[in-house]
Design a protein around this motif. Structure first.
Motif, PDB file in Angstrom:
ATOM      1  N   GLN A  22       0.835  -1.224   0.000  1.00 52.76           N
ATOM      2  CA  GLN A  22       0.000   0.000   0.000  1.00 52.76           C
ATOM      3  C   GLN A  22       0.860   1.261   0.000  1.00 52.76           C
ATOM      4  N   ARG A  23       2.016   1.182   0.685  1.00 51.62           N
ATOM      5  CA  ARG A  23       2.887   2.359   0.794  1.00 51.62           C
ATOM      6  C   ARG A  23       3.506   2.757  -0.549  1.00 51.62           C
ATOM      7  N   ARG A  24       3.437   1.877  -1.537  1.00 50.51           N
ATOM      8  CA  ARG A  24       4.013   2.235  -2.850  1.00 50.51           C
ATOM      9  C   ARG A  24       3.289   3.425  -3.454  1.00 50.51           C
ATOM     10  N   ASN A  30       4.418  11.246   4.910  1.00 56.49           N
ATOM     11  CA  ASN A  30       3.738  10.614   6.046  1.00 56.49           C
ATOM     12  C   ASN A  30       4.240   9.209   6.352  1.00 56.49           C
ATOM     13  N   SER A  31       5.127   8.675   5.530  1.00 52.36           N
ATOM     14  CA  SER A  31       5.487   7.270   5.689  1.00 52.36           C
ATOM     15  C   SER A  31       6.950   7.033   5.320  1.00 52.36           C
ATOM     16  N   TYR A  32       7.682   6.373   6.225  1.00 51.21           N
ATOM     17  CA  TYR A  32       9.089   6.038   5.956  1.00 51.21           C
ATOM     18  C   TYR A  32       9.183   5.100   4.747  1.00 51.21           C
ATOM     19  N   VAL A  33       8.293   4.099   4.698  1.00 54.21           N
ATOM     20  CA  VAL A  33       8.343   3.124   3.598  1.00 54.21           C
ATOM     21  C   VAL A  33       8.046   3.816   2.271  1.00 54.21           C
ATOM     22  N   ALA A  34       7.033   4.693   2.274  1.00 55.32           N
ATOM     23  CA  ALA A  34       6.719   5.434   1.045  1.00 55.32           C
ATOM     24  C   ALA A  34       7.914   6.284   0.622  1.00 55.32           C
ATOM     25  N   GLU A  46      20.932   0.674  -0.632  1.00 55.98           N
ATOM     26  CA  GLU A  46      21.886   1.297   0.303  1.00 55.98           C
ATOM     27  C   GLU A  46      21.490   0.943   1.746  1.00 55.98           C
ATOM     28  N   LYS A  47      20.183   1.020   2.039  1.00 55.82           N
ATOM     29  CA  LYS A  47      19.717   0.697   3.399  1.00 55.82           C
ATOM     30  C   LYS A  47      19.947  -0.794   3.705  1.00 55.82           C
ATOM     31  N   VAL A  48      19.675  -1.675   2.718  1.00 55.76           N
ATOM     32  CA  VAL A  48      19.909  -3.113   2.945  1.00 55.76           C
ATOM     33  C   VAL A  48      21.394  -3.345   3.240  1.00 55.76           C
ATOM     34  N   GLU A  50      23.582  -1.142   4.524  1.00 48.67           N
ATOM     35  CA  GLU A  50      23.889  -0.609   5.860  1.00 48.67           C
ATOM     36  C   GLU A  50      23.434  -1.580   6.952  1.00 48.67           C
ATOM     37  N   GLU A  51      22.202  -2.072   6.795  1.00 45.48           N
ATOM     38  CA  GLU A  51      21.652  -2.964   7.834  1.00 45.48           C
ATOM     39  C   GLU A  51      22.410  -4.286   7.860  1.00 45.48           C
ATOM     40  N   THR A  52      22.910  -4.729   6.699  1.00 41.05           N
ATOM     41  CA  THR A  52      23.715  -5.956   6.655  1.00 41.05           C
ATOM     42  C   THR A  52      24.979  -5.767   7.488  1.00 41.05           C
ATOM     43  N   TRP A  81      15.796  -7.626   7.970  1.00 37.54           N
ATOM     44  CA  TRP A  81      14.637  -8.302   7.361  1.00 37.54           C
ATOM     45  C   TRP A  81      13.663  -7.271   6.813  1.00 37.54           C
ATOM     46  N   PHE A  82      13.397  -6.236   7.641  1.00 39.16           N
ATOM     47  CA  PHE A  82      12.432  -5.218   7.228  1.00 39.16           C
ATOM     48  C   PHE A  82      12.866  -4.557   5.912  1.00 39.16           C
ATOM     49  N   HIS A  83      14.120  -4.123   5.835  1.00 44.46           N
ATOM     50  CA  HIS A  83      14.560  -3.434   4.613  1.00 44.46           C
ATOM     51  C   HIS A  83      14.638  -4.399   3.424  1.00 44.46           C
ATOM     52  N   SER A  84      14.912  -5.685   3.690  1.00 40.13           N
ATOM     53  CA  SER A  84      14.886  -6.684   2.605  1.00 40.13           C
ATOM     54  C   SER A  84      13.451  -6.861   2.083  1.00 40.13           C
TER      55      SER A  84
HETATM   56  N1  LIG Z   1       9.136  -2.547  10.766  1.00 41.75           N
HETATM   57  C1  LIG Z   1       9.334  -1.372  10.449  1.00 41.75           C
HETATM   58  C2  LIG Z   1      10.615  -0.742  10.651  1.00 41.75           C
HETATM   59  N2  LIG Z   1      11.788  -1.216  11.138  1.00 41.75           N
HETATM   60  C3  LIG Z   1      12.664  -0.187  11.076  1.00 41.75           C
HETATM   61  N3  LIG Z   1      12.058   0.921  10.552  1.00 41.75           N
HETATM   62  C4  LIG Z   1      12.621   2.248  10.302  1.00 41.75           C
HETATM   63  O1  LIG Z   1      13.784   2.113   9.554  1.00 41.75           O
HETATM   64  C5  LIG Z   1      14.540   3.315   9.693  1.00 41.75           C
HETATM   65  C6  LIG Z   1      15.998   2.928   9.662  1.00 41.75           C
HETATM   66  O2  LIG Z   1      16.673   3.532  10.653  1.00 41.75           O
HETATM   67  P1  LIG Z   1      18.159   4.023  10.455  1.00 41.75           P
HETATM   68  O3  LIG Z   1      18.567   4.628  11.731  1.00 41.75           O
HETATM   69  O4  LIG Z   1      18.985   2.946   9.886  1.00 41.75           O
HETATM   70  O5  LIG Z   1      17.959   5.088   9.297  1.00 41.75           O
HETATM   71  P2  LIG Z   1      17.888   6.611   9.375  1.00 41.75           P
HETATM   72  O6  LIG Z   1      19.251   7.094   9.695  1.00 41.75           O
HETATM   73  O7  LIG Z   1      16.771   7.050  10.272  1.00 41.75           O
HETATM   74  O8  LIG Z   1      17.469   6.880   7.868  1.00 41.75           O
HETATM   75  P3  LIG Z   1      18.380   7.294   6.628  1.00 41.75           P
HETATM   76  O9  LIG Z   1      18.577   8.772   6.768  1.00 41.75           O
HETATM   77  O10 LIG Z   1      19.644   6.488   6.659  1.00 41.75           O
HETATM   78  O11 LIG Z   1      17.504   6.916   5.446  1.00 41.75           O
HETATM   79  C7  LIG Z   1      14.054   3.998  10.972  1.00 41.75           C
HETATM   80  O12 LIG Z   1      13.327   5.155  10.595  1.00 41.75           O
HETATM   81  C8  LIG Z   1      13.107   2.950  11.569  1.00 41.75           C
HETATM   82  O13 LIG Z   1      12.000   3.514  12.254  1.00 41.75           O
HETATM   83  C9  LIG Z   1      10.788   0.602  10.269  1.00 41.75           C
HETATM   84  N4  LIG Z   1       9.779   1.335   9.710  1.00 41.75           N
HETATM   85  C10 LIG Z   1       8.572   0.742   9.522  1.00 41.75           C
HETATM   86  N5  LIG Z   1       8.321  -0.590   9.869  1.00 41.75           N
HETATM   87  C11 LIG Z   1       6.997  -1.192   9.574  1.00 41.75           C
HETATM   88  O14 LIG Z   1       6.484  -0.598   8.398  1.00 41.75           O
HETATM   89  C12 LIG Z   1       5.192  -0.062   8.672  1.00 41.75           C
HETATM   90  C13 LIG Z   1       4.972   1.153   7.795  1.00 41.75           C
HETATM   91  O15 LIG Z   1       5.842   2.197   8.180  1.00 41.75           O
HETATM   92  P4  LIG Z   1       5.594   3.698   7.630  1.00 41.75           P
HETATM   93  O16 LIG Z   1       5.660   3.592   6.169  1.00 41.75           O
HETATM   94  O17 LIG Z   1       6.688   4.556   8.195  1.00 41.75           O
HETATM   95  O18 LIG Z   1       4.245   4.093   8.117  1.00 41.75           O
HETATM   96  C14 LIG Z   1       5.196   0.247  10.164  1.00 41.75           C
HETATM   97  O19 LIG Z   1       3.905   0.274  10.686  1.00 41.75           O
HETATM   98  C15 LIG Z   1       5.996  -0.940  10.696  1.00 41.75           C
HETATM   99  O20 LIG Z   1       5.147  -2.086  10.779  1.00 41.75           O
END
Ligand SMILES: N=c1c2ncn([C@@H]3O[C@H](COP(=O)(O)OP(=O)(O)OP(=O)(O)O)[C@@H](O)[C@H]3O)c2ncn1[C@@H]1O[C@H](COP(=O)(O)O)[C@@H](O)[C@H]1O
Length: 120
Positions: A22-24, A30-34, A46-48, A50-52, A81-84
């Motif tokens: 949905q976030r696409r 309003n949304s980190y994923v979007a 890049e995020k995958v 970093e998290e690795t 896992w989340f970023h993957s």
């Molecule tokens: N599971 C997660 C989840 N895990 C981690 N994160 C986010 O991943 C980001 C990574 O953090 P980092 O510190 O590595 O990155 P950063 O420095 O803040 O970001 P950059 O400047 O590097 O891009 C943080 O903002 C975390 O909050 C997540 N964000 C969202 N979700 C899920 O995705 C759903 C949708 O999220 P939104 O799209 O934001 O509503 C949420 O309800 C959750 O269920």
């Protein structure tokens, strides 16, 4: 570790995949994923990456570390896992595709599978 007495959280993957899809088409404000979908595949990769790295470092700390360091590894693995999952979603795939592949491989010894490969 999960035991038979702890809740089964597996359905969270189905629910999360639906949210990621949905976030696409959601607003990046309003949304980190979007915002990741909006920035595109290179930012997601890049995020995958970093998290690795963060997961590898946390695993080294956890090897002979404290319970807090073991929990830090769990948190870093969740980030990976989340970023993957965001990466898969961006490309029109999801966790079910990966689970299907793991199910296909289940009970096939890695040694046997490698030995059965046709030489290229
Ligand atoms: N599971 C997660 C989840 N895990 C981690 N994160 C986010 O991943 C980001 C990574 O953090 P980092 O510190 O590595 O990155 P950063 O420095 O803040 O970001 P950059 O400047 O590097 O891009 C943080 O903002 C975390 O909050 C997540 N964000 C969202 N979700 C899920 O995705 C759903 C949708 O999220 P939104 O799209 O934001 O509503 C949420 O309800 C959750 O269920």
């Amino acid at each position: 570790m999960n035991t038979p007495s702890t809740p089964n959280h597996a359905p969270v993957l189905d629910a999360l995949a639906e949210v990621l899809k949905q976030r696409r088409s959601a607003s990046p404000e309003n949304s980190y994923v979007a915002s990741l979908h909006h920035k595109g595949l290179n930012k997601i990769l890049e995020k995958v990456g970093e998290e690795t790295t963060e997961t590898l470092l946390a695993a080294k700390d956890a090897e002979h570390g404290s319970e807090a360091q073991r929990q830090a590894l769990v948190a870093e693995t969740a980030d990976l896992w989340f970023h993957s999952l965001v990466m898969l979603s961006h490309l029109g795939l999801d966790h079910q595709d990966v689970l299907n592949e793991l199910a296909r491989r289940f009970d096939i010894s890695g040694h046997d599978e490698k030995a059965a490969r046709t030489p290229s």
